[in-house]
Design a protein around this motif. Sequence first.
Motif, PDB file in Angstrom:
ATOM      1  N   ASP A  94       0.823  -1.223   0.000  1.00  0.00           N
ATOM      2  CA  ASP A  94       0.000   0.000   0.000  1.00  0.00           C
ATOM      3  C   ASP A  94       0.853   1.269   0.000  1.00  0.00           C
ATOM      4  O   ASP A  94       0.395   2.335  -0.392  1.00  0.00           O
ATOM      5  CB  ASP A  94      -0.923  -0.009   1.228  1.00  0.00           C
ATOM      6  CG  ASP A  94      -1.996   1.063   1.135  1.00  0.00           C
ATOM      7  OD1 ASP A  94      -2.632   1.160   0.065  1.00  0.00           O
ATOM      8  OD2 ASP A  94      -2.181   1.812   2.109  1.00  0.00           O
ATOM      9  N   LYS A  95       2.085   1.193   0.491  1.00  0.00           N
ATOM     10  CA  LYS A  95       2.990   2.348   0.463  1.00  0.00           C
ATOM     11  C   LYS A  95       3.660   2.342  -0.921  1.00  0.00           C
ATOM     12  O   LYS A  95       4.625   1.615  -1.144  1.00  0.00           O
ATOM     13  CB  LYS A  95       4.029   2.249   1.583  1.00  0.00           C
ATOM     14  CG  LYS A  95       3.433   2.046   2.980  1.00  0.00           C
ATOM     15  CD  LYS A  95       2.825   3.310   3.541  1.00  0.00           C
ATOM     16  CE  LYS A  95       2.160   3.093   4.899  1.00  0.00           C
ATOM     17  NZ  LYS A  95       3.082   2.845   5.995  1.00  0.00           N
ATOM     18  N   GLN A 136      -2.541   6.529   2.537  1.00  0.00           N
ATOM     19  CA  GLN A 136      -2.728   6.841   3.962  1.00  0.00           C
ATOM     20  C   GLN A 136      -2.468   8.309   4.272  1.00  0.00           C
ATOM     21  O   GLN A 136      -3.149   8.891   5.122  1.00  0.00           O
ATOM     22  CB  GLN A 136      -1.843   5.923   4.807  1.00  0.00           C
ATOM     23  CG  GLN A 136      -2.325   4.482   4.757  1.00  0.00           C
ATOM     24  CD  GLN A 136      -1.470   3.525   5.561  1.00  0.00           C
ATOM     25  OE1 GLN A 136      -0.865   3.898   6.558  1.00  0.00           O
ATOM     26  NE2 GLN A 136      -1.408   2.275   5.134  1.00  0.00           N
ATOM     27  N   HIS A 137      -1.500   8.910   3.583  1.00  0.00           N
ATOM     28  CA  HIS A 137      -1.250  10.329   3.909  1.00  0.00           C
ATOM     29  C   HIS A 137      -2.410  11.202   3.431  1.00  0.00           C
ATOM     30  O   HIS A 137      -2.690  12.247   4.014  1.00  0.00           O
ATOM     31  CB  HIS A 137       0.098  10.798   3.341  1.00  0.00           C
ATOM     32  CG  HIS A 137       0.158  10.938   1.859  1.00  0.00           C
ATOM     33  ND1 HIS A 137       0.330   9.877   1.007  1.00  0.00           N
ATOM     34  CD2 HIS A 137       0.061  12.029   1.072  1.00  0.00           C
ATOM     35  CE1 HIS A 137       0.357  10.306  -0.244  1.00  0.00           C
ATOM     36  NE2 HIS A 137       0.190  11.609  -0.229  1.00  0.00           N
ATOM     37  N   VAL A 138      -3.122  10.763   2.382  1.00  0.00           N
ATOM     38  CA  VAL A 138      -4.304  11.512   1.927  1.00  0.00           C
ATOM     39  C   VAL A 138      -5.449  11.326   2.932  1.00  0.00           C
ATOM     40  O   VAL A 138      -6.170  12.281   3.253  1.00  0.00           O
ATOM     41  CB  VAL A 138      -4.716  11.063   0.507  1.00  0.00           C
ATOM     42  CG1 VAL A 138      -6.000  11.769   0.074  1.00  0.00           C
ATOM     43  CG2 VAL A 138      -3.589  11.344  -0.487  1.00  0.00           C
ATOM     44  N   GLN A 139      -5.598  10.107   3.449  1.00  0.00           N
ATOM     45  CA  GLN A 139      -6.608   9.892   4.497  1.00  0.00           C
ATOM     46  C   GLN A 139      -6.348  10.830   5.675  1.00  0.00           C
ATOM     47  O   GLN A 139      -7.280  11.421   6.243  1.00  0.00           O
ATOM     48  CB  GLN A 139      -6.564   8.437   4.975  1.00  0.00           C
ATOM     49  CG  GLN A 139      -6.963   7.414   3.921  1.00  0.00           C
ATOM     50  CD  GLN A 139      -6.942   5.987   4.472  1.00  0.00           C
ATOM     51  OE1 GLN A 139      -7.474   5.710   5.536  1.00  0.00           O
ATOM     52  NE2 GLN A 139      -6.316   5.073   3.737  1.00  0.00           N
ATOM     53  N   ASN A 140      -5.077  10.974   6.030  1.00  0.00           N
ATOM     54  CA  ASN A 140      -4.740  11.868   7.152  1.00  0.00           C
ATOM     55  C   ASN A 140      -5.062  13.321   6.837  1.00  0.00           C
ATOM     56  O   ASN A 140      -5.519  14.067   7.710  1.00  0.00           O
ATOM     57  CB  ASN A 140      -3.250  11.734   7.497  1.00  0.00           C
ATOM     58  CG  ASN A 140      -2.995  10.585   8.454  1.00  0.00           C
ATOM     59  OD1 ASN A 140      -3.828  10.281   9.289  1.00  0.00           O
ATOM     60  ND2 ASN A 140      -1.848   9.942   8.309  1.00  0.00           N
ATOM     61  N   ILE A 141      -4.820  13.735   5.599  1.00  0.00           N
ATOM     62  CA  ILE A 141      -5.133  15.114   5.206  1.00  0.00           C
ATOM     63  C   ILE A 141      -6.632  15.363   5.345  1.00  0.00           C
ATOM     64  O   ILE A 141      -7.072  16.400   5.861  1.00  0.00           O
ATOM     65  CB  ILE A 141      -4.660  15.389   3.754  1.00  0.00           C
ATOM     66  CG1 ILE A 141      -3.131  15.414   3.695  1.00  0.00           C
ATOM     67  CG2 ILE A 141      -5.246  16.691   3.225  1.00  0.00           C
ATOM     68  CD1 ILE A 141      -2.561  15.393   2.285  1.00  0.00           C
ATOM     69  N   VAL A 142      -7.440  14.389   4.897  1.00  0.00           N
ATOM     70  CA  VAL A 142      -8.899  14.536   4.959  1.00  0.00           C
ATOM     71  C   VAL A 142      -9.347  14.635   6.423  1.00  0.00           C
ATOM     72  O   VAL A 142     -10.173  15.485   6.785  1.00  0.00           O
ATOM     73  CB  VAL A 142      -9.583  13.340   4.246  1.00  0.00           C
ATOM     74  CG1 VAL A 142     -11.094  13.363   4.480  1.00  0.00           C
ATOM     75  CG2 VAL A 142      -9.261  13.365   2.758  1.00  0.00           C
ATOM     76  N   ILE A 143      -8.772  13.784   7.273  1.00  0.00           N
ATOM     77  CA  ILE A 143      -9.147  13.814   8.701  1.00  0.00           C
ATOM     78  C   ILE A 143      -8.712  15.135   9.345  1.00  0.00           C
ATOM     79  O   ILE A 143      -9.465  15.777  10.090  1.00  0.00           O
ATOM     80  CB  ILE A 143      -8.524  12.618   9.457  1.00  0.00           C
ATOM     81  CG1 ILE A 143      -9.157  11.311   8.989  1.00  0.00           C
ATOM     82  CG2 ILE A 143      -8.702  12.784  10.958  1.00  0.00           C
ATOM     83  CD1 ILE A 143      -8.578  10.066   9.658  1.00  0.00           C
TER      84      ILE A 143
END
Lengths: 268, 130
Positions: free
Chosen positions: A238-239, B23-30
């Motif tokens: 996923d990374k 995951q870093h985009v999920q964090n931005i949204v949160i």
Amino acid sequence: MTDTDFLHADEQALAQRFIDDGFVTTPADDRAGLDRIQRRAAELAADYLKLPHSNDPYAMLDTIHTRVSVDDLNALRLHVFNGLNAEPWFRPTYFRLARSTIETIVGNELCMQRRVNLSIQLPGDSSSLLATHSDVWSGDSPFEVVVWVPLVDVHRTKSMYLLPPSVNGEMQDRMASLRSAEELYKTIKPHATFIEIPYGHVMLFNQTLMHGNRVNEEAGTRWSMNCRFKSIMSPYADKRFGEFFEPILLRPATRVGMQYKLPGGFHG
Amino acid sequence: MAERAGHRGYIGARPLNGSRTPQHVQNIVIRDYARRKNLHYLLSAAEHTMPGSYMVLEDILDELPQLQGLILYSIFMLPPDEARRRQIYDRVLREGCDLHAAVEEITLASQKDIQAVEDILLVNKFATIL
């Protein structure tokens, strides 16, 4: 191993230690580079705390708990993290700290995590804990390794723990019957080893093995950095390439191969 | 009682409804959601990639007495089993916390909010997307 005849004896020994123990520690290949990173981290911390730059960066970092509260810790951490990652020399220097070990364990065509992480653990602070995990469980590829570099001496709970390869599989098999990561820690605790690393050394570890940290019960503050490396053509999880990893070493033969097109236009 | 720390983010490594979000985009949204709702965001925990594992969510639920609540990246990260979801809602409310979902802009802060969340999850289970 099939390739032992093709490796130098010291490479064979290092590879075997990594396979057997799940980690290797070595003196930094570029000690001056490590001192530069440590000094810059201490300067950034001093800037955040509005203090003069110290002539003793080790002491500044190791005793930072006397100058910062738990409530302000993450803001300090982000200030230092962003400041270090903004330095153009930082990531190449970080790679040079462990280059020979990375090339022996991973390969010589590499990609590197885009940002080097920073952890700060004050003595007695329970707010910065990393529960028992394997990086693979949250989307890292099993083909990655972590280069973990302390900016102060670390030992016992001031360090991180790692589960040895000899028991990791058995513990993973029990995992689905456990409710939480804390239950998992209690299960693996008798087997987990806290790794002692003096300042000046670096660790490369197998992130498929369970690891984490606990409340730092030692006298000094832990400062450590971590960054993932992988062989550029090995499988991603996923990374992903581009968004999480970027290439740092691509050899000419690979560039030629990626651009080559067979002759076309045949109609027979 | 010590002051509660804020809202813990919850992101994932598994695809949601067939889509993957870094995951870093999920964090931005949160983080953006927390800013707009004036919530104190605490660093996210990432759920395991293994199908059916909610171990990280359980750790956050164990942490609730120290939190004001949690912010899921998406409401569709909740377990598929309704009884297990209802246990989660009960636990969140019993601890005096609330549960948010950033993508769908959902807040579950009382018993009366539960049915709306369940309706969304139920419809999503049966409705198809062209």
